[in-house]
Design a protein around this motif. Structure first.
Motif, PDB file in Angstrom:
ATOM      1  N   ILE A 122       0.850  -1.189   0.000  1.00  0.00           N
ATOM      2  CA  ILE A 122       0.000   0.000   0.000  1.00  0.00           C
ATOM      3  C   ILE A 122       0.893   1.249   0.000  1.00  0.00           C
ATOM      4  N   PRO A 123       1.158   1.793  -1.199  1.00  0.00           N
ATOM      5  CA  PRO A 123       1.920   3.030  -1.246  1.00  0.00           C
ATOM      6  C   PRO A 123       1.021   4.250  -1.017  1.00  0.00           C
ATOM      7  N   GLY A 124      -0.268   4.062  -1.083  1.00  0.00           N
ATOM      8  CA  GLY A 124      -1.207   5.164  -0.897  1.00  0.00           C
ATOM      9  C   GLY A 124      -1.470   5.881  -2.207  1.00  0.00           C
ATOM     10  N   LYS A 125      -2.411   6.788  -2.197  1.00  0.00           N
ATOM     11  CA  LYS A 125      -2.813   7.462  -3.435  1.00  0.00           C
ATOM     12  C   LYS A 125      -1.932   8.673  -3.692  1.00  0.00           C
ATOM     13  N   GLY A 126      -1.922   9.640  -2.830  1.00  0.00           N
ATOM     14  CA  GLY A 126      -1.045  10.810  -2.952  1.00  0.00           C
ATOM     15  C   GLY A 126      -0.785  11.271  -4.371  1.00  0.00           C
ATOM     16  N   SER A 127       0.464  11.669  -4.615  1.00  0.00           N
ATOM     17  CA  SER A 127       0.837  12.180  -5.945  1.00  0.00           C
ATOM     18  C   SER A 127       1.205  11.063  -6.907  1.00  0.00           C
ATOM     19  N   GLY A 128       1.376   9.861  -6.390  1.00  0.00           N
ATOM     20  CA  GLY A 128       1.733   8.734  -7.242  1.00  0.00           C
ATOM     21  C   GLY A 128       3.232   8.463  -7.291  1.00  0.00           C
ATOM     22  N   GLN A 129       4.031   9.339  -6.685  1.00  0.00           N
ATOM     23  CA  GLN A 129       5.485   9.169  -6.723  1.00  0.00           C
ATOM     24  C   GLN A 129       5.945   7.925  -5.966  1.00  0.00           C
ATOM     25  N   LEU A 130       5.342   7.662  -4.821  1.00  0.00           N
ATOM     26  CA  LEU A 130       5.727   6.490  -4.041  1.00  0.00           C
ATOM     27  C   LEU A 130       5.372   5.211  -4.795  1.00  0.00           C
ATOM     28  N   LYS A 131       4.215   5.197  -5.429  1.00  0.00           N
ATOM     29  CA  LYS A 131       3.814   4.024  -6.209  1.00  0.00           C
ATOM     30  C   LYS A 131       4.789   3.797  -7.359  1.00  0.00           C
ATOM     31  N   LYS A 132       5.212   4.875  -8.018  1.00  0.00           N
ATOM     32  CA  LYS A 132       6.190   4.761  -9.104  1.00  0.00           C
ATOM     33  C   LYS A 132       7.501   4.199  -8.589  1.00  0.00           C
ATOM     34  N   ARG A 133       7.904   4.624  -7.401  1.00  0.00           N
ATOM     35  CA  ARG A 133       9.149   4.115  -6.811  1.00  0.00           C
ATOM     36  C   ARG A 133       9.034   2.615  -6.523  1.00  0.00           C
ATOM     37  N   VAL A 134       7.891   2.200  -5.973  1.00  0.00           N
ATOM     38  CA  VAL A 134       7.666   0.777  -5.679  1.00  0.00           C
ATOM     39  C   VAL A 134       7.674  -0.028  -6.979  1.00  0.00           C
ATOM     40  N   LEU A 135       7.034   0.482  -8.009  1.00  0.00           N
ATOM     41  CA  LEU A 135       7.007  -0.220  -9.301  1.00  0.00           C
ATOM     42  C   LEU A 135       8.408  -0.328  -9.906  1.00  0.00           C
ATOM     43  N   ARG A 136       9.227   0.732  -9.771  1.00  0.00           N
ATOM     44  CA  ARG A 136      10.619   0.671 -10.251  1.00  0.00           C
ATOM     45  C   ARG A 136      11.400  -0.386  -9.483  1.00  0.00           C
ATOM     46  N   PHE A 137      11.178  -0.450  -8.158  1.00  0.00           N
ATOM     47  CA  PHE A 137      11.850  -1.463  -7.335  1.00  0.00           C
ATOM     48  C   PHE A 137      11.455  -2.863  -7.815  1.00  0.00           C
ATOM     49  N   LEU A 138      10.170  -3.091  -8.000  1.00  0.00           N
ATOM     50  CA  LEU A 138       9.671  -4.409  -8.402  1.00  0.00           C
ATOM     51  C   LEU A 138      10.076  -4.776  -9.823  1.00  0.00           C
ATOM     52  N   ASP A 139      10.426  -3.785 -10.637  1.00  0.00           N
ATOM     53  CA  ASP A 139      10.803  -4.036 -12.025  1.00  0.00           C
ATOM     54  C   ASP A 139      12.296  -4.347 -12.197  1.00  0.00           C
ATOM     55  N   GLN A 140      13.066  -4.238 -11.122  1.00  0.00           N
ATOM     56  CA  GLN A 140      14.491  -4.578 -11.196  1.00  0.00           C
ATOM     57  C   GLN A 140      14.629  -6.066 -11.522  1.00  0.00           C
ATOM     58  N   LYS A 141      15.603  -6.377 -12.361  1.00  0.00           N
ATOM     59  CA  LYS A 141      15.775  -7.750 -12.849  1.00  0.00           C
ATOM     60  C   LYS A 141      15.893  -8.766 -11.709  1.00  0.00           C
ATOM     61  N   ASP A 142      16.719  -8.476 -10.700  1.00  0.00           N
ATOM     62  CA  ASP A 142      16.909  -9.437  -9.597  1.00  0.00           C
ATOM     63  C   ASP A 142      15.674  -9.561  -8.709  1.00  0.00           C
ATOM     64  N   VAL A 143      14.885  -8.507  -8.606  1.00  0.00           N
ATOM     65  CA  VAL A 143      13.652  -8.549  -7.804  1.00  0.00           C
ATOM     66  C   VAL A 143      12.554  -9.259  -8.592  1.00  0.00           C
ATOM     67  N   LYS A 144      12.466  -8.964  -9.877  1.00  0.00           N
ATOM     68  CA  LYS A 144      11.425  -9.540 -10.741  1.00  0.00           C
ATOM     69  C   LYS A 144      11.481 -11.070 -10.753  1.00  0.00           C
ATOM     70  N   ARG A 145      12.685 -11.601 -10.619  1.00  0.00           N
ATOM     71  CA  ARG A 145      12.875 -13.054 -10.589  1.00  0.00           C
ATOM     72  C   ARG A 145      12.223 -13.708  -9.376  1.00  0.00           C
ATOM     73  N   ARG A 146      12.012 -12.933  -8.337  1.00  0.00           N
ATOM     74  CA  ARG A 146      11.547 -13.488  -7.068  1.00  0.00           C
ATOM     75  C   ARG A 146      10.041 -13.711  -7.013  1.00  0.00           C
ATOM     76  N   TYR A 147       9.275 -13.052  -7.861  1.00  0.00           N
ATOM     77  CA  TYR A 147       7.819 -13.191  -7.811  1.00  0.00           C
ATOM     78  C   TYR A 147       7.259 -13.629  -9.165  1.00  0.00           C
ATOM     79  N   HIS A 148       6.009 -14.065  -9.134  1.00  0.00           N
ATOM     80  CA  HIS A 148       5.355 -14.594 -10.336  1.00  0.00           C
ATOM     81  C   HIS A 148       4.737 -13.479 -11.190  1.00  0.00           C
ATOM     82  N   ARG A 149       3.911 -12.646 -10.548  1.00  0.00           N
ATOM     83  CA  ARG A 149       3.274 -11.555 -11.302  1.00  0.00           C
ATOM     84  C   ARG A 149       2.887 -10.413 -10.375  1.00  0.00           C
TER      85      ARG A 149
END
Length: 83
Positions: free
Chosen positions: A39-66
């Motif tokens: 839950i990054p919250g609604k706000g300006s959307g910057q925190l959600k973008k940061r979380v999505l960038r984190f989850l999109d990293q190659k080594d992180v992406k390998r850890r989850y299914h979708r």
């Protein structure tokens, strides 16, 4: 089993955000949780973008299914695992 991470309290502390995300991913793998709700919250959307960038990293992406963005709540993401 479903885990939950609410980032409202640490929204402005970059290192803490990355640490919290890494910790919840570790816990999901350790406990064989099927889903992590972030839950990054609604706000300006910057925190959600940061979380999505984190989850999109190659080594992180390998850890989850979708990744699922909640269609009913802009401020919530679901990370699904296959163990």
């Amino acid at each position: 089993m479903k885990l939950k991470l609410d980032l409202h309290d640490i929204y402005n502390r970059g290192r803490d955000i990355d640490r919290a995300l890494n910790d919840i991913m570790d816990e999901a793998e350790r406990t064989k949780a099927k889903t992590v709700e972030i839950i990054p919250g609604k706000g300006s959307g910057q925190l959600k973008k940061r979380v999505l960038r984190f989850l999109d990293q190659k080594d992180v992406k390998r850890r989850y299914h979708r990744l699922e963005k909640d269609s009913k709540n802009f401020g919530r993401l679901f990370v699904h695992f296959k163990h």
